[in-house]
Design a protein around this motif. Structure first.
Motif, PDB file in Angstrom:
ATOM      1  N   GLY A 157     -51.853  36.434   8.867  1.00  0.00           N
ATOM      2  CA  GLY A 157     -51.751  37.007   7.514  1.00  0.00           C
ATOM      3  C   GLY A 157     -52.677  36.300   6.540  1.00  0.00           C
ATOM      4  O   GLY A 157     -53.395  36.941   5.759  1.00  0.00           O
ATOM      5  N   LEU A 158     -52.698  34.965   6.601  1.00  0.00           N
ATOM      6  CA  LEU A 158     -53.565  34.209   5.688  1.00  0.00           C
ATOM      7  C   LEU A 158     -55.042  34.481   5.980  1.00  0.00           C
ATOM      8  O   LEU A 158     -55.854  34.640   5.069  1.00  0.00           O
ATOM      9  CB  LEU A 158     -53.261  32.704   5.804  1.00  0.00           C
ATOM     10  N   VAL A 161     -47.849  34.249  10.162  1.00  0.00           N
ATOM     11  CA  VAL A 161     -48.315  33.743   8.873  1.00  0.00           C
ATOM     12  C   VAL A 161     -49.799  33.381   8.941  1.00  0.00           C
ATOM     13  O   VAL A 161     -50.572  33.710   8.031  1.00  0.00           O
ATOM     14  CB  VAL A 161     -47.466  32.529   8.430  1.00  0.00           C
ATOM     15  N   SER A 203     -47.366  46.317   6.942  1.00  0.00           N
ATOM     16  CA  SER A 203     -48.050  45.768   8.113  1.00  0.00           C
ATOM     17  C   SER A 203     -48.819  46.877   8.827  1.00  0.00           C
ATOM     18  O   SER A 203     -49.902  46.655   9.359  1.00  0.00           O
ATOM     19  CB  SER A 203     -47.062  45.092   9.061  1.00  0.00           C
ATOM     20  N   GLY A 251     -44.536  39.174  14.209  1.00  0.00           N
ATOM     21  CA  GLY A 251     -43.470  39.411  13.240  1.00  0.00           C
ATOM     22  C   GLY A 251     -42.228  39.998  13.896  1.00  0.00           C
ATOM     23  O   GLY A 251     -41.102  39.600  13.601  1.00  0.00           O
ATOM     24  N   ALA A 289     -47.872  39.236   1.668  1.00  0.00           N
ATOM     25  CA  ALA A 289     -47.344  37.873   1.705  1.00  0.00           C
ATOM     26  C   ALA A 289     -46.134  37.771   0.770  1.00  0.00           C
ATOM     27  O   ALA A 289     -45.113  37.152   1.098  1.00  0.00           O
ATOM     28  CB  ALA A 289     -48.427  36.884   1.288  1.00  0.00           C
ATOM     29  N   GLY A 301     -43.210  39.683   2.283  1.00  0.00           N
ATOM     30  CA  GLY A 301     -42.707  38.901   3.405  1.00  0.00           C
ATOM     31  C   GLY A 301     -41.838  37.751   2.934  1.00  0.00           C
ATOM     32  O   GLY A 301     -40.808  37.448   3.549  1.00  0.00           O
ATOM     33  N   ASP A 302     -42.240  37.139   1.814  1.00  0.00           N
ATOM     34  CA  ASP A 302     -41.453  36.047   1.262  1.00  0.00           C
ATOM     35  C   ASP A 302     -40.070  36.539   0.836  1.00  0.00           C
ATOM     36  O   ASP A 302     -39.048  35.922   1.121  1.00  0.00           O
ATOM     37  CB  ASP A 302     -42.207  35.439   0.074  1.00  0.00           C
ATOM     38  N   PHE A 310     -43.541  32.912  14.299  1.00  0.00           N
ATOM     39  CA  PHE A 310     -43.615  32.903  12.840  1.00  0.00           C
ATOM     40  C   PHE A 310     -44.948  32.309  12.377  1.00  0.00           C
ATOM     41  O   PHE A 310     -45.604  32.840  11.475  1.00  0.00           O
ATOM     42  CB  PHE A 310     -42.440  32.098  12.277  1.00  0.00           C
ATOM     43  N   ARG A 311     -45.374  31.227  13.018  1.00  0.00           N
ATOM     44  CA  ARG A 311     -46.639  30.602  12.623  1.00  0.00           C
ATOM     45  C   ARG A 311     -47.849  31.484  12.944  1.00  0.00           C
ATOM     46  O   ARG A 311     -48.817  31.516  12.194  1.00  0.00           O
ATOM     47  CB  ARG A 311     -46.760  29.225  13.281  1.00  0.00           C
ATOM     48  N   HIS A 371     -41.936  45.809   4.402  1.00  0.00           N
ATOM     49  CA  HIS A 371     -42.742  44.854   5.159  1.00  0.00           C
ATOM     50  C   HIS A 371     -43.430  45.553   6.342  1.00  0.00           C
ATOM     51  O   HIS A 371     -44.606  45.313   6.625  1.00  0.00           O
ATOM     52  CB  HIS A 371     -41.834  43.728   5.662  1.00  0.00           C
ATOM     53  N   ALA A 406     -50.381  40.222  14.417  1.00  0.00           N
ATOM     54  CA  ALA A 406     -49.426  39.872  13.370  1.00  0.00           C
ATOM     55  C   ALA A 406     -48.146  40.705  13.497  1.00  0.00           C
ATOM     56  O   ALA A 406     -47.036  40.188  13.348  1.00  0.00           O
ATOM     57  CB  ALA A 406     -50.057  40.077  11.998  1.00  0.00           C
TER      58      ALA A 406
END
Lengths: 455, 334
Positions: A326-327, A323, A187, A368, A232, A235-236, A319-320, A183, A364
């Motif tokens: 990332g999106l 993410v 990144s 993270g 992504a 990360g999941d 966290f938000r 991860h 990010a």
């Protein structure tokens, strides 16, 4: 303020400032190696020009990484003596191996990489570039071994309050290490992709019609389009691993206060530690359970049911942010890549979007790290050592003085760094191109910029 | 395996840590010294002076990380005792190192009119870092206590280390540059050498008076006569070095490397003198290296690694110095 809080702020400030630079040098080292190898094979000067521009950025970034890293090696002892007293037998060898196998390699060969192009044979210069990249990656390897071990400690036993290693293989390849390592490396790659794309856009936007910025832009964007969705996915997997070993961290990430069969995914809300609830929450029913347990009615344990848990709000928001960025990276990378592939050039809007995203990787990455490090609280080493038990006995005024000094310097340096990057790009725009092609190499017509297209 | 007892391993790691500190003082000493002596009135000289240390300074500073790292991992309690006592001077050192480290790169990349600012940053950062190292050495010699006498001594020691680094830095420039800059370095080297000489003399006198066990070590036979060689060699180097400086530069640049090598000998002698004085303590008069050492298993696993890795580090360090041998006048930056 007490010495614990001040020490935590100081360490967080130092490590946040420090990580900005290694996260660039790790992947940029490999990118430079790629440029150098392409040059060695094609002898086309455009690869060398890309190398020469980005190696300057590398040198500057590396210097900032070195000086901010030295600070860290002192602070373990000055501010967190309990850390080494308790787990020194494990952290010690890992840090020693990092210095011996990584720091010297990168620092020594960097000299050859920066100054040696005319002094040493080509193969040695390419090897030096490779070894510097390898060194930065080794450094990431060892430090992430230690960090992962602090999150998921195994392979040791406690004797009289001190950790002793029993199985080094288990320590190095501890449960969260493979996920955290991949991860983090990815990144770093994404941070560099957007940095390179951003600076290259800036050059093109300012009217640079040379080939090098378009080449670097292509390399960066196509890599980002590939890596961002993959990140992504990784990360999941990392999240699922965390759910297994540090469920309280995941509960904080999800903003889940109560244990819930079929927990909703909270898109946004304001966690309230006092009232133990989220205000203004926007939720998608059952989605958190589905993502984390692959079952609509799977159980997600809430923070209230843990003996100790991290502060919810900072973990939840970080966290938000991570993410979200990332999106955004996935969307912009694909949008621009497809245009670049189809039309061979980007619109002004796309160039501006990429410029705005230049340092998105930093945002990010930091977010993270806050998720995983604040999520580890109140522990310094999960289940073994609490942060409060490791702190120093120095007078808090002393820590306050040094904290103020560090923050001032870091702010100045950060501004200087960013200004210098764009300054370098601006300087590169104005430089005349004197040897665009070598005899015998076909010169492809550059049709990537608006300017060229009109001509 | 019996040979690798906890005591022996502790001694080996004390030796390694000391070696890293010594190498740091020599290596970063010369590049800090170049910063200290940076000629602010001549931009071309500054470019050449800084180019001469360009390929090396990153690696030089890594020896500090190794020294502090070894202290941290092999002698954790000493690391925290020493660094807690030196908390503020350490912060000054770090700020100095940060300023000069980044100035190095910024100066080459910013607009022309901003360059002088970063050059000042480089010079001031170098002086700050060297002074705080000397200050810490002074406090360490005085038993890590803050009294008005020890503070005075520490400040004096700070000035001496600035002078000593300026000496080795100028001697590096004598070796790596030519013409007017070389002449400038020769002049500066003489000045710095005089101050350094006085400083070493003072430490030799003060140290045995302050620390009783230092006095014992240096006055008890049979070692006393052996150790007497240390200051003698050191002072001989100063006298010879001065004679060499008076004659330089020679035809074909003969002997330009001599002052640098002589300064290395001086650094080694001073360091051995201090190391002998403090053995077996890592924290003066408080913690011995045997008490401070971490667990045997951890030392062992680091020892195995060091045996393999240190020769490799030495090898590629030689490659780097070999690649950039000779004068630095036309070193180009990529």
């Amino acid at each position: 303020m007490d010495v614990l809080l001040l020490s935590r702020i100081q360490f967080a400030a130092n490590i946040s400032f420090h990580i900005l630079f290694p996260t660039i040098t790790i992947a940029l080292g490999w990118l430079l190696f790629y440029f150098k190898v392409r040059y060695d094979f094609s002898k086309h000067p455009v690869w060398m020009r890309a190398y020469r521009f980005w190696v300057k950025v590398f040198a500057l970034t590396f210097a900032l990484g070195v000086v901010s890293g030295i600070t860290m090696s002192f602070q373990f002892g000055t501010n967190w003596p309990g850390f080494m007293e308790t787990i020194g037998n494990i952290a010690g060898p890992l840090l020693a191996y990092e210095i011996l196998t990584a720091f010297f390699l990168e620092a020594t060969l960097l000299g050859i990489m920066l100054f040696g192009f005319h002094k040493v044979p080509g193969w040695l210069h390419t090897s030096a570039t490779f070894l510097v990249a390898f060194g930065t990656t080794m450094s990431a390897f060892w430090i992430l071994v230690l960090n992962s071990w602090m999150q998921t400690p195994v392979g040791f036993e406690m004797r009289e309050g001190v950790a002793h290693a029993t199985d080094w293989f288990a320590i190095i390849f501890n449960p969260s290490f493979p996920y955290r390592f991949s991860h983090t490396l990815m990144s770093s790659a994404l941070t560099v992709c957007f940095l390179v794309a951003g600076i290259s856009s800036y050059r093109i936007w300012r009217g640079d019609d040379k080939k090098a910025p378009i080449l670097t832009m292509k390399t960066a964007l196509f890599s980002a389009a590939l890596l961002a969705p993959l990140q992504a996915f990784v990360g999941d997997l990392h999240g699922l691993n965390t759910l297994e070993h540090q469920p309280a961290k995941v509960a904080a990430m999800e903003g889940a206060w109560e244990t819930n069969n079929g927990a909703p995914l909270i898109l946004f809300g304001i966690p309230d530690e006092e009232a133990r609830t989220n205000h203004y929450a926007i939720e998608i029913p059952k989605l958190a359970s589905l993502i984390l347990t692959h079952d609509l009615n799977g159980e997600l344990k809430g923070v209230n049911d843990f003996e100790s848990h991290p502060p919810v709000a900072p973990v939840f928001f970080s966290f938000r942010v991570m993410v979200g960025v990332g999106l955004l990276m996935i969307a912009i990378a694909w949008w621009c890549s497809l245009t670049l592939k189809r039309k061979g050039r980007l619109s002004n809007l796309q160039l501006k979007a990429l410029m705005a995203m230049t340092f998105s990787g930093w945002v990010a990455t930091l977010a993270g790290w806050y998720v995983t490090e604040i999520g580890r609280q109140p522990y310094l080493v999960h289940g073994v050592l609490k942060t409060a038990d490791a702190v120093t006995t120095i007078a808090s005024e002393n820590v306050a003085i040094t904290l103020a000094a560090y923050l001032t310097i870091y702010a100045v340096l950060l501004v200087a760094y960013i200004k210098t990057l764009f300054g370098l790009a601006k300087k590169a725009v104005d430089v005349e191109e004197y040897d665009l092609t070598l005899p015998g190499l076909p010169e492809r017509k550059a049709t990537y910029t608006g300017k060229e297209a009109k001509a | 395996m019996n040979w690798f007892t906890h005591e022996n391993l502790a001694l080996i790691f004390a030796g390694l840590t000391a070696f890293a500190v010594l190498l740091y003082a020599i290596l970063d000493g010369y590049d800090l010294g170049v910063g200290i002596t940076l000629p602010m009135h001549n931009e071309e000289w500054r470019d050449t002076a800084i180019a001469s240390i360009g390929p090396f300074w990153d690696a030089n500073e890594t020896w500090l990380v190794l020294a502090v790292g070894l202290l941290l991992v092999a002698f954790p309690s000493a690391h925290s005792a020493i660094l807690k006592a030196l908390y503020l001077p350490v912060a000054v050192l770090l700020i100095g190192l940060i300023l000069r480290g980044v100035a190095f790169d910024f100066r080459a990349k910013v607009k022309a009119h901003q360059k002088i600012r970063w050059d000042w940053c480089f010079k001031m950062g170098s002086i700050l870092a060297a002074f705080s190292q000397g200050f810490m050495l002074g406090i360490y010699i005085m038993g890590l206590e803050y009294t008005s006498v020890s503070l005075l001594f520490a400040c004096f020691s700070g000035v001496c280390v600035v002078a000593a680094y300026a000496l080795i830095g100028n001697n590096w420039l004598i070796m790596k540059t030519s013409n007017a800059l070389q002449l400038f370095a020769i002049r500066r080297s003489k000045q710095a050498g005089t101050i350094t000489f006085g400083g070493i003399l003072a430490v030799c006198l003060v140290n045995p008076l302050v620390n009783t066990n230092v006095y014992e070590i240096w006055s008890t036979p049979p070692f006393a006569s052996l150790f007497a060689a240390i200051p003698l060699v050191c002072f001989a180097m100063f006298v010879l070095g001065y004679q060499v400086l008076k004659r330089l530069p020679l035809e074909d640049d003969k002997g330009a490397w001599l002052p640098f090598v002589m300064t290395i000998v001086i650094f080694c002698m001073c360091f051995f003198g201090l190391a002998v004085s403090f053995y077996p303590f890592v924290v003066p008069n408080q913690i011995t290296l045997y008490d401070a050492a971490s667990a045997r298993d951890s030392l062992m696993i680091m020892f195995v690694g060091s045996v393999f890795v240190i020769p490799v580090i030495t090898a590629y360090t030689f490659v780097a110095y070999y690649a950039f041998r000779g004068k630095a006048d036309n070193l180009r930056y990529y």
